[in-house]
Each structure stands twice: as C-alpha cells, then as structure tokens.
Design a protein around this motif. Structure first.
Motif, PDB file in Angstrom:
ATOM      1  N   GLU A  17       0.823  -1.212   0.000  1.00 15.08           N
ATOM      2  CA  GLU A  17       0.000   0.000   0.000  1.00 15.08           C
ATOM      3  C   GLU A  17       0.850   1.251   0.000  1.00 15.08           C
ATOM      4  OE1 GLU A  17      -3.364  -0.012   2.914  1.00 15.08           O
ATOM      5  OE2 GLU A  17      -2.192  -1.688   3.682  1.00 15.08           O
ATOM      6  N   PHE A  18       2.134   1.060   0.299  1.00  6.88           N
ATOM      7  CA  PHE A  18       3.004   2.213   0.479  1.00  6.88           C
ATOM      8  C   PHE A  18       3.499   2.702  -0.881  1.00  6.88           C
ATOM      9  CE2 PHE A  18       6.528   4.626   2.237  1.00  6.88           C
ATOM     10  CZ  PHE A  18       5.906   5.198   3.319  1.00  6.88           C
ATOM     11  N   THR A  19       2.628   3.386  -1.600  1.00  8.06           N
ATOM     12  CA  THR A  19       2.953   3.824  -2.967  1.00  8.06           C
ATOM     13  C   THR A  19       2.825   5.338  -3.059  1.00  8.06           C
ATOM     14  OG1 THR A  19       0.657   3.623  -3.600  1.00  8.06           O
ATOM     15  CG2 THR A  19       2.038   1.692  -3.965  1.00  8.06           C
ATOM     16  N   LEU A  20       3.200   5.873  -4.224  1.00 12.55           N
ATOM     17  CA  LEU A  20       3.170   7.322  -4.416  1.00 12.55           C
ATOM     18  C   LEU A  20       1.760   7.906  -4.268  1.00 12.55           C
ATOM     19  CD1 LEU A  20       5.667   7.558  -7.422  1.00 12.55           C
ATOM     20  CD2 LEU A  20       6.044   8.366  -5.089  1.00 12.55           C
ATOM     21  N   SER A  21       0.747   7.048  -4.500  1.00 10.90           N
ATOM     22  CA  SER A  21      -0.626   7.573  -4.435  1.00 10.90           C
ATOM     23  C   SER A  21      -1.166   7.585  -2.998  1.00 10.90           C
ATOM     24  CB  SER A  21      -1.541   6.723  -5.320  1.00 10.90           C
ATOM     25  OG  SER A  21      -1.614   5.419  -4.794  1.00 10.90           O
ATOM     26  N   LEU A  22      -0.405   7.032  -2.048  1.00 12.07           N
ATOM     27  CA  LEU A  22      -0.897   6.920  -0.670  1.00 12.07           C
ATOM     28  C   LEU A  22      -1.281   8.274  -0.046  1.00 12.07           C
ATOM     29  CD1 LEU A  22      -1.459   5.037   1.751  1.00 12.07           C
ATOM     30  CD2 LEU A  22       0.912   5.376   2.439  1.00 12.07           C
ATOM     31  N   PRO A  23      -0.388   9.307  -0.123  1.00  8.79           N
ATOM     32  CA  PRO A  23      -0.753  10.581   0.513  1.00  8.79           C
ATOM     33  C   PRO A  23      -2.101  11.119   0.006  1.00  8.79           C
ATOM     34  CG  PRO A  23       1.544  10.602  -0.158  1.00  8.79           C
ATOM     35  CD  PRO A  23       0.957   9.347  -0.711  1.00  8.79           C
ATOM     36  N   ASP A  24      -2.337  11.017  -1.300  1.00 10.39           N
ATOM     37  CA  ASP A  24      -3.610  11.523  -1.841  1.00 10.39           C
ATOM     38  C   ASP A  24      -4.786  10.728  -1.299  1.00 10.39           C
ATOM     39  OD1 ASP A  24      -2.282  13.396  -3.218  1.00 10.39           O
ATOM     40  OD2 ASP A  24      -2.380  12.393  -5.178  1.00 10.39           O
ATOM     41  N   ARG A  25      -4.591   9.417  -1.201  1.00 11.57           N
ATOM     42  CA  ARG A  25      -5.686   8.579  -0.694  1.00 11.57           C
ATOM     43  C   ARG A  25      -6.007   8.953   0.753  1.00 11.57           C
ATOM     44  NH1 ARG A  25      -5.508   3.368  -0.019  1.00 11.57           N
ATOM     45  NH2 ARG A  25      -3.290   2.913  -0.296  1.00 11.57           N
ATOM     46  N   VAL A  26      -4.938   9.195   1.541  1.00 10.96           N
ATOM     47  CA  VAL A  26      -5.140   9.538   2.951  1.00 10.96           C
ATOM     48  C   VAL A  26      -5.868  10.876   3.065  1.00 10.96           C
ATOM     49  CG1 VAL A  26      -3.929  10.146   5.089  1.00 10.96           C
ATOM     50  CG2 VAL A  26      -3.154   8.196   3.734  1.00 10.96           C
ATOM     51  N   GLU A  27      -5.398  11.830   2.268  1.00  7.57           N
ATOM     52  CA  GLU A  27      -6.013  13.159   2.325  1.00  7.57           C
ATOM     53  C   GLU A  27      -7.489  13.076   1.921  1.00  7.57           C
ATOM     54  OE1 GLU A  27      -4.211  16.065  -0.216  1.00  7.57           O
ATOM     55  OE2 GLU A  27      -5.030  17.740   0.961  1.00  7.57           O
ATOM     56  N   ALA A  28      -7.760  12.308   0.863  1.00 12.17           N
ATOM     57  CA  ALA A  28      -9.139  12.178   0.382  1.00 12.17           C
ATOM     58  C   ALA A  28     -10.018  11.550   1.465  1.00 12.17           C
ATOM     59  CB  ALA A  28      -9.169  11.352  -0.892  1.00 12.17           C
ATOM     60  N   ALA A  29      -9.496  10.549   2.179  1.00 13.43           N
ATOM     61  CA  ALA A  29     -10.301   9.885   3.218  1.00 13.43           C
ATOM     62  C   ALA A  29     -10.620  10.860   4.354  1.00 13.43           C
ATOM     63  CB  ALA A  29      -9.552   8.666   3.743  1.00 13.43           C
ATOM     64  N   LEU A  30      -9.607  11.664   4.757  1.00 10.71           N
ATOM     65  CA  LEU A  30      -9.842  12.655   5.826  1.00 10.71           C
ATOM     66  C   LEU A  30     -10.916  13.651   5.386  1.00 10.71           C
ATOM     67  CD1 LEU A  30      -6.138  13.401   6.915  1.00 10.71           C
ATOM     68  CD2 LEU A  30      -7.840  12.114   8.213  1.00 10.71           C
ATOM     69  N   ASN A  31     -10.784  14.102   4.131  1.00 10.26           N
ATOM     70  CA  ASN A  31     -11.754  15.083   3.622  1.00 10.26           C
ATOM     71  C   ASN A  31     -13.162  14.498   3.542  1.00 10.26           C
ATOM     72  OD1 ASN A  31      -9.779  16.954   3.438  1.00 10.26           O
ATOM     73  ND2 ASN A  31      -9.379  16.630   1.239  1.00 10.26           N
ATOM     74  N   ARG A  32     -13.226  13.271   3.049  1.00  8.05           N
ATOM     75  CA  ARG A  32     -14.532  12.636   2.895  1.00  8.05           C
ATOM     76  C   ARG A  32     -15.283  12.577   4.221  1.00  8.05           C
ATOM     77  NH1 ARG A  32     -12.501   9.200  -0.712  1.00  8.05           N
ATOM     78  NH2 ARG A  32     -11.910   7.673   0.858  1.00  8.05           N
ATOM     79  N   HIS A  33     -14.548  12.323   5.287  1.00  5.58           N
ATOM     80  CA  HIS A  33     -15.205  12.169   6.583  1.00  5.58           C
ATOM     81  C   HIS A  33     -15.113  13.426   7.426  1.00  5.58           C
ATOM     82  CE1 HIS A  33     -16.113   8.011   5.836  1.00  5.58           C
ATOM     83  NE2 HIS A  33     -14.917   7.913   5.283  1.00  5.58           N
TER      84      HIS A  33
END
Ligand code: C2E
Ligand code: MG
Ligand code: MG
Length: 677
Positions: free
Chosen positions: A518-534
C-alpha cells in the motif's frame, strides 16, 4: 725488418683495393700483374692463377690461411732484385690474399642472401596459393604477415592489417586466445573454434590452429595461426542441435532438453537448498477440436498456447512441450511451495480467453499437476512422473471449465486449497461487508489515560466465524488484494473517527496498519481524500508502517512520508527491532513513534536480552526525539520495567484486548484510566 711504404707503394695499394673491388676475371688478373710490375719496376712478370712461367727472377705465392689465390712473378729488371724487393713482393702478396679472401667472403654472403630471398619469395607464393588463411604475429599479438587466403577470408589486404593487433578481429574483446600465455607456448600450440569479425562487419565461425614460431635458439618469437571458415558446419550443427532439442511445432524445448535443464538446475538446488516445482499441463478439450477441425487448426492452437504459457512465465522459468497436448513447466527457486499453486492459477488464467484460429473461436482449459522438489522427489524423472499423477488427479476432480490444478502431495493440496479459499473468500468479503475493525487502546504510562487506539482488522466469516488477520493479511499481501483491503480499513477507521468526533470526543489518534504493497506514491492523496470525505482533522489519524517499507528506494519513501506528515498525520514504526534499520538511516525518516515489538516485551523482566533490547530501543527513541510505545504488555512486571526505563506509552492485554467499536467508545466516554478500572 720493418717494411716501409714508399709513395708508390701506397698508390699501388689503393689501386689494388680498387681492382679487387671493381674488377673480375681477366681484367682483374691483368690489373694485379701490372701493379706487381710497377711496384717492382719490372718489365716482365705478372699475376698467375696456377704456376708462374718457369723463368722468373722473383716470385711470391698468394695464400690466405689454406686458401691459395695464385702467385706474383716478376723478372727482367736490370740490376736484379734484392732483399727489399723480395719483402715488398711478399707484402703485396699478403695484402692481395686478404683482399681476395674478403671479396670471396662477400660474394658468398651475397649468394646466400639471394638464395634466401628467392626461398622467401617461393614460400610467400606457396602460402598465397593455399586456401587456408595463414597469419603470423609477434608474442604480443601484432600481426607480422597475412597471406592471400587471409585477405580473402577477412576482406582486409595485407597492407591494411600488418602491424595491427589480432584483437582487432575479435568478435568481442575478452575473447579466448592470449598469445603471450606461457603454458600455451610451452605446449607449442592448440586448436580452437572461435568467432571473428570480417571487414564487412560480418561475424563468422572459424577453426583456428595456433603454433609458436621460434628463433634459432628455440626461444618463442611469435605465433603462426591457420584460420578456416567453419560457419557452414556450425550452422549445420546448430540445426541438428535444434532438431534434437526443440519441438518443431512450437519452438519450445522438447522433453530431452527439458530434462537436461531440470537436472542441471537440481544440482545447484540441492546445493543451496532452494525449492523448485514441476507443473505438468494437459489441455482439456483439445482432442475433440483436433479431431473435428483438423490437425492444421490443432497445430495453430498449440502454437498459441505455447506463446501464452511463455508470456505468463518469468524469464528463468522453463516451459517445454512433451508431445501432443502436453506441456511442462519448471519453476526454479520459488520462495514457498504453495507459490507453485499461484503460478498454476496464473497459467490457467492465461489460457482462459478464447483462441482465434482462422475463423474459429476456440476455448480450452487445462489440468495441471504439480510436484515439488525436494519434498516429492530429487530427480527430474521422478518429479515429472509425480506431476503427471497429480495432473490426472486434477483432471478427475474436474474443477471448473477453465481447468484446475493439484499438488502431488495431499498435504500441499490441503494448504493450497485453503489458501485459495481464503483468497477467493476475501475478495467476496470486502464487497460483502464481512470485514470489521477492532480497536486496542494505547495508554499514556504516566496518567493511565487512553491516548489512541490501534485499528485491527477481523473477518467475520459466514461459516468459520471470526478470523484473525494473521490468517488472511499475509495471503492478501501476496496479491493485489492487499490494496483493496487497505482501502477498506482506512475508510472504516476514518468513518469510525468521524463518528467519535460527532459524539463529542476529543481527537485521539486512530492507528491504521499499512502493508508494504500500500506504500505507494498515491498513498498521501488517498489519505487526504479519506480525511476530507469524513471531514475529520488529521489529528485523528496515525499510520503504522514497518521497517521493511523503509528499505526500498529511500528517496521515494521519504517523499511519501513527508507528504503524509505534512497533512498532520503521524507515522509510527511498528514491530521495531525485528528489522534491520540502521540508526543513521532511521534519522532521515519523519517518524513520530517507535513501537517496540511484542517479542521483546514477552521476556521482560526475566530475560536479560529482552530487557536490554527494550531499554536500548527506548534510549534510541529518546536520542532521535521520537515517542516510544511498547506493544503486547501483559503484566505489571513488564509495565514497571518499561516505566522505569522511560517508556512513554503502552498497549496490551494488561489494559485491554482489541475490542469492538462500541466497547472502545464506552472506554473513551468514561475516560477510563489505567489503574483506575
Ligand atoms: P500488529 O500491528 O503488531 O498488531 C498487534 C498485534 O498484537 C495484534 O494482533 C494484537 O491483537 C496483538 N496484541 C496486542 N496486545 C497483545 C498482548 O498483550 N498479547 C498478545 N499476545 N498479543 C497482543 P492481531 O490483531 O492479530 O493483528 C496481527 C497483525 O496483523 C498486526 O500486528 C498487523 O501487522 C496485522 N494487521 C492487523 N490489522 C491490519 C490491517 O488493518 N491492515 C494491515 N495491513 N495489517 C493488519
Ligand atoms: Mg500495528
Ligand atoms: Mg506490532
């Protein structure tokens, strides 16, 4: 008595030298006679080859060593000849003898030289006449001669190549013969097959025989090499080799070559203790296709199957055709036995799509039998036979349309099957909401308050009940499934945090475990998107990573970590102490917390090693200004030790097992404190 030259003598000497140098035959005889007459002021006399005339007043034979060159004889001077005259004629005779001897020597050398030159010319002609290419070189490989045959073979004229080093003709520079090798020179020569480059750039095969050239003392001075073009023979050999070792229809190795390759690699596998597997593949439904549509279609189908098998495998794997619709694959150096099952599955997928042969869309499946080295057998024959037996078992079990595979060993079948069930079941579980998160509190060691919670995934299996992550996370990690699993966990943890936030709880770090995949270049964006979504602040989230993730491509890793921490999300290093992080390495990463692995906490306080390691990790964390938490704390002794060493947080059954979200919420609402339970 010393002989004094008088000027006439010198003139005579010069004349004598001149005559011997430039005249020959009668003219020379005449000249010598005249010089004698002048020197002795004699009206008669001369130089004679044989006997002189009987009547002479003074005579002197001309000798050099044993060589007789004739004689001088003079007469007729008024007043006769005295002792001085005799001496003078003797001196003239000696000088003449030496000059004539020198001239004879020079003539002989000149004749020999001419003869040698003639011989050389002849030899060059001989060398040029023969078809072979003959070259000579000095001991360091510089070419000294180059015959017509070599000109024809290589395309270089002698003038272009003499003086260049032989390496110039090599196909690659680290080629075989090294002219200055002593052993070679002692042996006197050798024969070999080599590849050489022509002037046109063409590479060809040649037989080369080399022998050394020696001077007259026997010392090696160079090499003579005979080249012969053997390209045709080589091509014929290759053709024969191909016929003997490859399947004519598919171009794959045949059974003979396959067994050879397997045996060779088994030798090294036996040495290194590595695992290998044979996969015996038999196509399903091939026979009816072949019978009804004809052999031409059947052949094309087999060719396409061969291509798909090859494309699905790695470079190091070997695939061969045994005959008819049977193929076999050798996997060398697989990590785990059951990985052979993954490869079998991959091959079944690869063969699944319909084949287009002429206007026919054909579907076939396969049955694959697997035998494992060295568990099932140690040699290629046994492994092939057992894989064949396993293949029949796979065929009998039927499986689905696409095909099935079976291990020879029943035990392997069992593990592979249960792994397969888990893999397919987990795919379904993610969509079916069968996964859930439990939370385990993290406690501040000073005041006993809950400072965070680790989210730990569980699988509520419809038949088997609650399954722990150790049973399915490693399987998910072996496939792309881990990414989907990780996305689900992150989403569920953020949803939960948002719920607690809405319930009025103060932000508390909810820790989510990450797998390496899971530790890929897209991880930060996924994390940010999850925080924003909730709609939760980053202070609600922590990510637990492991040391193995730090090892790959440092720069990328640091960039990903920095992007994550820039969001306000903290990172903790899980299972610390079990990997190989070097301390200088560790300093470079933006890590917030070190989490001491449970294996070191278990031995506290009795095992001095565990105690030493735990306190060393606490020391390191302090030095690097990281927080430090101990996981797996199960009793008061462990807690006391950790508190004394300066550990800041703990997690473990001593305070609480991982619990369902409601239970966790209850603890938080009550502000439950450790020690005040
Ligand atoms: P981990 O991250 O090191 O998690 C700690 C494990 O230790 C958990 O096991 C936890 O239940 C267990 N544990 C905690 N305190 C104690 C204790 O006092 N005594 C004992 N004996 N065990 C304790 P669990 O839940 O079975 O998880 C095992 C591992 O599975 C985790 O180790 C983690 O590596 C992985 N994992 C769990 N959830 C996830 C997830 O959502 N994603 C990923 N990628 N991995 C997960
Ligand atoms: Mg963890
Ligand atoms: Mg851990």
């Amino acid at each position: 008595m010393p002989f004094h030259y008088v000027p006439e003598d010198l003139a005579c000497t010069a004349e004598l030298c001149e005559a011997v140098l430039s005249l020959c035959g009668h003219a020379l005889d005449e000249s010598l006679g005249r010089i004698a007459r002048v020197l002795l002021e004699s009206p008669q006399g001369g130089y004679f080859h044989g006997n002189s005339p009987e009547k002479s007043d003074l005579a002197e034979e001309i000798f050099h060593g044993n060589a007789f060159f004739g004689r001088y004889a003079v007469s007729g001077r008024i007043g006769g000849y005295d002792y001085m005259d005799r001496m003078r004629l003797a001196a003239l005779a000696r000088l003449t003898a030496r000059l004539l001897q020198a001239r004879a020597d020079a003539d002989r050398s000149a004749r020999q030289f001419e003869k040698a030159a003639e011989q050389l010319l002849l030899q060059t002609q001989v060398l040029d006449q023969i078809h072979e290419s003959v070259i000579t070189m000095d001991l360091t490989g510089f070419i000294t001669s180059w015959n017509k045959g070599a000109e024809k073979l290589f395309g270089y004229a002698a003038a272009e190549i003499i003086g260049r080093n032989i390496i110039f003709l090599y196909e690659n520079e680290d080629d075989e013969e090294e002219p200055s090798q002593d052993t070679f020179l002692q042996q006197g020569g050798r024969e070999m097959e080599v590849r050489r480059r022509k002037k046109s750039g063409e590479i060809f095969w040649a037989s080369l025989s080399l022998s050394s050239l020696r001077d007259n003392t026997g010392q090696p001075v160079g090499l003579i090499g005979y080249f012969m073009d053997i390209t045709e023979r080589k091509q014929a050999q290759e053709k024969i080799h191909h016929l003997a070792y490859y399947d004519a229809l598919t171009g794959l190795p045949n059974r003979t070559l396959f067994m050879k390759l397997v045996d060779q690699s088994l030798v090294s596998a036996n040495r290194n203790g590595s695992n290998g597997a044979l996969l015996f593949i038999d196509l399903n439904r091939f026979k009816p296709i072949n019978d009804t549509l004809g052999h031409a279609i059947g052949d094309q189908l087999l060719q396409q199957v061969a291509i798909r098998l090859k494309d699905a495998l790695r470079e190091d794997d070997v695939v061969a055709r045994l005959g008819s619709d049977e193929f076999v694959v050798a996997l060398f150096d697989i990590n785990q036995h059951y990985h052979a099952g993954f490869v079998a599955q991959k091959l079944l997928y690869a063969m699944e799509n319909p084949y287009l042969v002429e206007e026919h869309e054909l579907r076939i499946g396969a049955s694959i039998g697997i035998s494992i080295h060295a568990q099932d057998g140690a040699d290629s024959e046994t492994l092939l036979r057992l894989a064949d037996i396993a293949m029949y078992r796979a065929k009998k079990s039927g499986g689905n349309d696409q095909g099935s595979y079976a291990f020879y060993s029943q035990e392997m079948n069992h593990t592979a099957l249960s792994r397969l069930h888990i893999e397919t079941g987990l795919r379904r579980a993610i969509g079916n909401n069968e996964l859930l998160l439990h939370y385990q509190p993290k406690i501040n060691i000073e005041d006993g308050r809950i400072v965070g919670a680790e989210a730990l995934v569980r699988w509520q299996h419809p038949e088997r009940g609650l399954i722990l992550p150790s049973e399915f996370v490693p399987i998910a990690e072996e496939s792309r499934l881990v990414v989907r699993l990780g996305e689900w966990v992150l989403e569920a943890a953020c949803r939960q945090a948002a719920e607690w936030h809405r319930a009025g709880l103060a932000p508390m770090r909810v820790a989510v475990n990450l797998s390496a995949g899971e530790f890929t270049l897209s991880l930060p964006d996924r994390v940010e998107a999850a925080l924003n979504r909730h709609d939760i602040s980053a202070a609600w989230l922590e990510l637990e990573i492991t040391e193995s993730m730090l090892m790959v491509g440092t720069d990328d890793v640091i960039a990903i970590m920095e992007e994550i921490t820039a969001l306000g999300v903290t990172l903790s290093l899980d299972d610390f102490g079990t990997g190989y992080s070097s301390l200088s390495y560790l300093k470079r990463f933006p890590i917030h917390t070190l989490k001491i692995d449970r294996s070191f906490i278990m031995g506290i306080p009795d095992d001095p090693n565990d105690c030493a390691i735990a306190s060393a990790i606490i020391g390191i964390a302090k030095q690097l200004q990281h927080r430090v938490i101990a996981e797996g704390v199960e009793n008061a002794e462990q807690l006391d030790f950790l508190r004394n060493q300066g550990c800041e947080e703990i997690q473990g059954y001593f305070f609480s097992r991982p619990v369902a979200p409601l239970e966790m919420a209850k603890m938080l609402m009550e502000d439950r404190r450790f020690g005040l339970v």
